[in-house]
Design a protein around this motif. Structure first.
Motif, PDB file in Angstrom:
ATOM      1  N   ASP A  68      43.462  51.616  41.061  1.00 30.29           N
ATOM      2  CA  ASP A  68      44.020  50.321  41.449  1.00 30.29           C
ATOM      3  C   ASP A  68      43.214  49.208  40.786  1.00 30.29           C
ATOM      4  OD1 ASP A  68      45.687  48.515  42.634  1.00 30.29           O
ATOM      5  OD2 ASP A  68      45.255  49.120  44.699  1.00 30.29           O
ATOM      6  N   LEU A  69      43.683  47.989  40.933  1.00 29.59           N
ATOM      7  CA  LEU A  69      42.984  46.814  40.422  1.00 29.59           C
ATOM      8  C   LEU A  69      42.246  46.138  41.570  1.00 29.59           C
ATOM      9  CD1 LEU A  69      45.806  45.261  38.201  1.00 29.59           C
ATOM     10  CD2 LEU A  69      43.843  46.604  37.421  1.00 29.59           C
ATOM     11  N   SER A  70      41.038  45.663  41.301  1.00 28.70           N
ATOM     12  CA  SER A  70      40.329  44.876  42.300  1.00 28.70           C
ATOM     13  C   SER A  70      41.065  43.547  42.477  1.00 28.70           C
ATOM     14  CB  SER A  70      38.896  44.614  41.852  1.00 28.70           C
ATOM     15  OG  SER A  70      38.895  43.783  40.694  1.00 28.70           O
ATOM     16  N   PRO A  71      40.944  42.922  43.656  1.00 38.34           N
ATOM     17  CA  PRO A  71      41.645  41.650  43.878  1.00 38.34           C
ATOM     18  C   PRO A  71      41.324  40.598  42.823  1.00 38.34           C
ATOM     19  CG  PRO A  71      40.792  42.508  45.947  1.00 38.34           C
ATOM     20  CD  PRO A  71      40.248  43.394  44.866  1.00 38.34           C
ATOM     21  N   GLY A  72      40.054  40.538  42.397  1.00 38.40           N
ATOM     22  CA  GLY A  72      39.676  39.535  41.407  1.00 38.40           C
ATOM     23  C   GLY A  72      40.346  39.767  40.062  1.00 38.40           C
ATOM     24  N   LEU A  73      40.321  41.020  39.581  1.00 41.11           N
ATOM     25  CA  LEU A  73      40.940  41.344  38.303  1.00 41.11           C
ATOM     26  C   LEU A  73      42.456  41.155  38.366  1.00 41.11           C
ATOM     27  CD1 LEU A  73      40.775  42.390  35.422  1.00 41.11           C
ATOM     28  CD2 LEU A  73      40.780  44.733  36.349  1.00 41.11           C
ATOM     29  N   LEU A  74      43.033  41.521  39.511  1.00 41.33           N
ATOM     30  CA  LEU A  74      44.475  41.365  39.683  1.00 41.33           C
ATOM     31  C   LEU A  74      44.884  39.902  39.586  1.00 41.33           C
ATOM     32  CD1 LEU A  74      47.226  42.637  40.389  1.00 41.33           C
ATOM     33  CD2 LEU A  74      46.612  42.427  42.812  1.00 41.33           C
ATOM     34  N   GLU A  75      44.141  39.043  40.281  1.00 36.62           N
ATOM     35  CA  GLU A  75      44.461  37.619  40.270  1.00 36.62           C
ATOM     36  C   GLU A  75      44.279  37.028  38.871  1.00 36.62           C
ATOM     37  OE1 GLU A  75      45.778  33.992  41.625  1.00 36.62           O
ATOM     38  OE2 GLU A  75      45.894  35.984  42.551  1.00 36.62           O
ATOM     39  N   ALA A 117      44.534  38.576  35.965  1.00 42.02           N
ATOM     40  CA  ALA A 117      45.609  39.048  35.089  1.00 42.02           C
ATOM     41  C   ALA A 117      46.921  38.344  35.401  1.00 42.02           C
ATOM     42  CB  ALA A 117      45.770  40.570  35.239  1.00 42.02           C
ATOM     43  N   ARG A 118      47.172  38.125  36.671  1.00 43.11           N
ATOM     44  CA  ARG A 118      48.404  37.427  37.064  1.00 43.11           C
ATOM     45  C   ARG A 118      48.434  36.004  36.511  1.00 43.11           C
ATOM     46  NH1 ARG A 118      48.963  39.291  43.402  1.00 43.11           N
ATOM     47  NH2 ARG A 118      50.288  41.122  43.050  1.00 43.11           N
ATOM     48  N   LYS A 119      47.318  35.312  36.669  1.00 42.87           N
ATOM     49  CA  LYS A 119      47.283  33.930  36.203  1.00 42.87           C
ATOM     50  C   LYS A 119      47.492  33.840  34.694  1.00 42.87           C
ATOM     51  CE  LYS A 119      44.436  31.831  39.829  1.00 42.87           C
ATOM     52  NZ  LYS A 119      43.135  31.177  40.141  1.00 42.87           N
ATOM     53  N   LYS A 120      46.921  34.813  33.966  1.00 44.62           N
ATOM     54  CA  LYS A 120      46.985  34.737  32.513  1.00 44.62           C
ATOM     55  C   LYS A 120      48.272  35.286  31.932  1.00 44.62           C
ATOM     56  CE  LYS A 120      44.187  35.775  28.413  1.00 44.62           C
ATOM     57  NZ  LYS A 120      42.917  36.357  27.917  1.00 44.62           N
ATOM     58  N   TRP A 121      48.817  36.347  32.554  1.00 43.48           N
ATOM     59  CA  TRP A 121      49.900  37.063  31.898  1.00 43.48           C
ATOM     60  C   TRP A 121      51.240  37.081  32.642  1.00 43.48           C
ATOM     61  CZ3 TRP A 121      48.831  37.833  27.097  1.00 43.48           C
ATOM     62  CH2 TRP A 121      47.518  38.035  26.697  1.00 43.48           C
ATOM     63  N   SER A 122      51.285  36.638  33.883  1.00 40.33           N
ATOM     64  CA  SER A 122      52.545  36.662  34.622  1.00 40.33           C
ATOM     65  C   SER A 122      53.530  35.699  34.001  1.00 40.33           C
ATOM     66  CB  SER A 122      52.327  36.290  36.097  1.00 40.33           C
ATOM     67  OG  SER A 122      51.619  37.309  36.750  1.00 40.33           O
ATOM     68  N   THR A 123      54.793  36.118  33.953  1.00 33.86           N
ATOM     69  CA  THR A 123      55.841  35.250  33.390  1.00 33.86           C
ATOM     70  C   THR A 123      56.734  34.738  34.495  1.00 33.86           C
ATOM     71  OG1 THR A 123      57.253  37.169  33.001  1.00 33.86           O
ATOM     72  CG2 THR A 123      55.854  36.446  31.186  1.00 33.86           C
TER      73      THR A 123
END
Length: 469
Positions: A454-461, A463-469
């Motif tokens: 799984d992704l840690s909460p920090g890494l998940l957030e 990645a979302r901020k940078k790559w979510s469309t």
């Protein structure tokens, strides 16, 4: 309370009412409602200009198929299924505590009296009664109805959703599962050698269908009043003396005589199979019909799940089961869900394990609750990191956190039904078994259990901020 027409106007404003003109009552309406035809469209469907019938004689289907319409009908906030269950966990006890404040209110008249047919004028085929499925034994008037009966001993009124076949112009079939209040009532009359008075409401605010199809504790009229916040206005019907809702679209009334049956069925049921077979069932001899101008029949086309009202029943029963398990002392429950694909047949419980046997105890307890006691099949218990409404998560846990030899318990000889396709039609006893599957990490070595990818909460957030469309 508002009537079905006011409710429909709100649904249309929400963009969830789909209108179909010109469909045939003979199989075509049922075919249109099949997921193979309408796909994943969860709208309520309103059929008008039905073949062989005048304009205005309409059929509304799937009123409670979406969480948004369940919330509208039960006067709850517009939220998703998960939040709906959480809200219902608190609302159900509140409504139940207020039942005594909302008995039905007897009034002198209402829209349901706009048209009255008596005696020779009675003709059930005046309405566009559908033949829903290809192999059904006939046309079914009641599939999303509220059948009104009275206990001859106590006078208590019951509203139940039972299937109503049309045998001929003046005779209907009454199919009621053993143990349900409607059946107990007519059995009491028949034991006395008396005919049982019956009224069938086919079209009203979806609360009548919703509450009629749920195993609530207490009088259904009071439940509807408590949920709505206003007593239900009823008329004492002249023929039977039963209280009928003033805003109903169509009500048929008559008598269920002792010793008279007619072959009923088969019917494509909510199990997705033709449960049972053609069998003798009680009849209702119709004496009078009441209906509004341009009446709207409320219908449900059950079949392969999810059913027309799986969302409503799933949310309501999940909330009830969660509360019941907590009352029984099962702690740390994170969520409960009845699968849309199988309803009460497949129950998922998510919990945080606190002690050895915690998960097994929750599963065994759930299998004996009111929700699962009749026609239950599987109870799956999962860890707190599993979303019980996400079947991909649940199946993943079953596959990788359970050992069939160690983690499946079987309870035999439990209550079933002839609607259950796994029971042979020739069976003399309608019993089945229950499986409790412990799909939690083994508690005695839970700290050693392999970590989840799984992704840690920090890494998940990040990645979302940078790559979510």
């Amino acid at each position: 309370m508002e009537d079905l027409r006011a409710w429909m106007r709100k649904v249309e404003t929400m963009g969830e009412l789909r209108k179909i003109d010109g469909a045939d009552w003979d199989l075509e309406i049922g075919a249109i409602l099949s997921p193979r035809v309408c796909g994943k469209d969860s709208s309520a469907f309103l059929f008008n200009h039905i073949k062989d019938y005048p304009e205005g004689f309409r059929i509304l289907t799937r009123p409670l198929k979406s969480a948004s319409r369940v919330a509208l009908s039960f006067h709850l906030p517009q939220v998703g299924e998960n939040e709906l269950v959480k809200i219902l966990r608190h609302k159900i006890p509140q409504w139940e505590a207020e039942l005594s404040n909302f008995p039905p209110r007897i009034v002198g008249s209402g829209p349901v009296l706009e048209n009255i047919r008596s005696g020779r004028e009675v003709n059930l085929f005046e309405f566009p009664v559908p033949k829903w499925h290809e192999h059904d034994g006939g046309r079914y008037f009641g599939t999303a109805d509220a059948v009104i009966t009275r206990d001859p001993d106590t006078g208590e009124i019951n509203l139940g959703t039972y299937r109503i076949a049309v045998h001929d112009e003046k005779t209907a079939g009454l199919f009621c599962v053993p143990g349900h209040h409607g059946m107990l009532h007519y059995q009491k009359y028949h034991d006395r050698g008396q005919a049982c008075p019956v009224a069938v409401v086919c079209g009203d605010h979806p609360l009548f269908f919703g509450i009629g199809s749920l195993p609530v504790n207490g009088p259904e009229y009071n439940w509807i009043g408590a949920i709505d916040g206003h007593p239900v206005d009823v008329i004492e019907e002249e023929v039977t003396g039963l209280p009928i809702p003033t805003n109903s679209e169509i009500v048929i009334v008559g008598w269920c005589p002792p010793g008279k049956t007619r072959v009923e069925g088969p019917f494509g049921e909510w199990t997705g199979h033709y449960g049972g077979s053609e069998m003798p069932a009680p009849i209702i001899e119709i004496e009078r019909v009441y209906f509004r101008n341009k009446p709207i029949m409320l219908g449900s086309c059950p079949g392969r799940p999810p059913s027309d009202h799986a969302c409503m029943r799933g949310a309501f029963r999940s909330a009830e089961l969660h509360n019941e398990l907590e009352k029984a002392g099962i702690s740390d429950i994170q969520g409960v869900w009845l699968s849309d694909a199988a309803e009460r047949m497949f129950i998922i419980i998510s919990l945080k394990q606190r002690y050895p046997g915690h998960a097994r105890r929750a599963g065994l307890m759930a299998a004996q609750t009111e929700v699962a006691a009749f026609m239950g099949r599987y109870v799956v218990v999962v860890d707190e990191d599993i979303d019980p409404t996400n079947m991909d998560d649940v199946v993943w846990a079953m596959a990788f956190r359970s050992d069939p030899e160690k983690d499946i318990d079987i309870i035999r000889g439990t209550a079933g039904s002839r609607l259950d396709p796994i029971i042979r039609k020739t069976a003399s006893s309608f019993t089945t078994s229950r499986a409790i599957i412990d799909a939690c990490k083994p508690f005695d070595w839970i700290d050693e259990f392999p970590k989840v990818v799984d992704l840690s909460p920090g890494l998940l957030e990040k990645a979302r901020k940078k790559w979510s469309t």
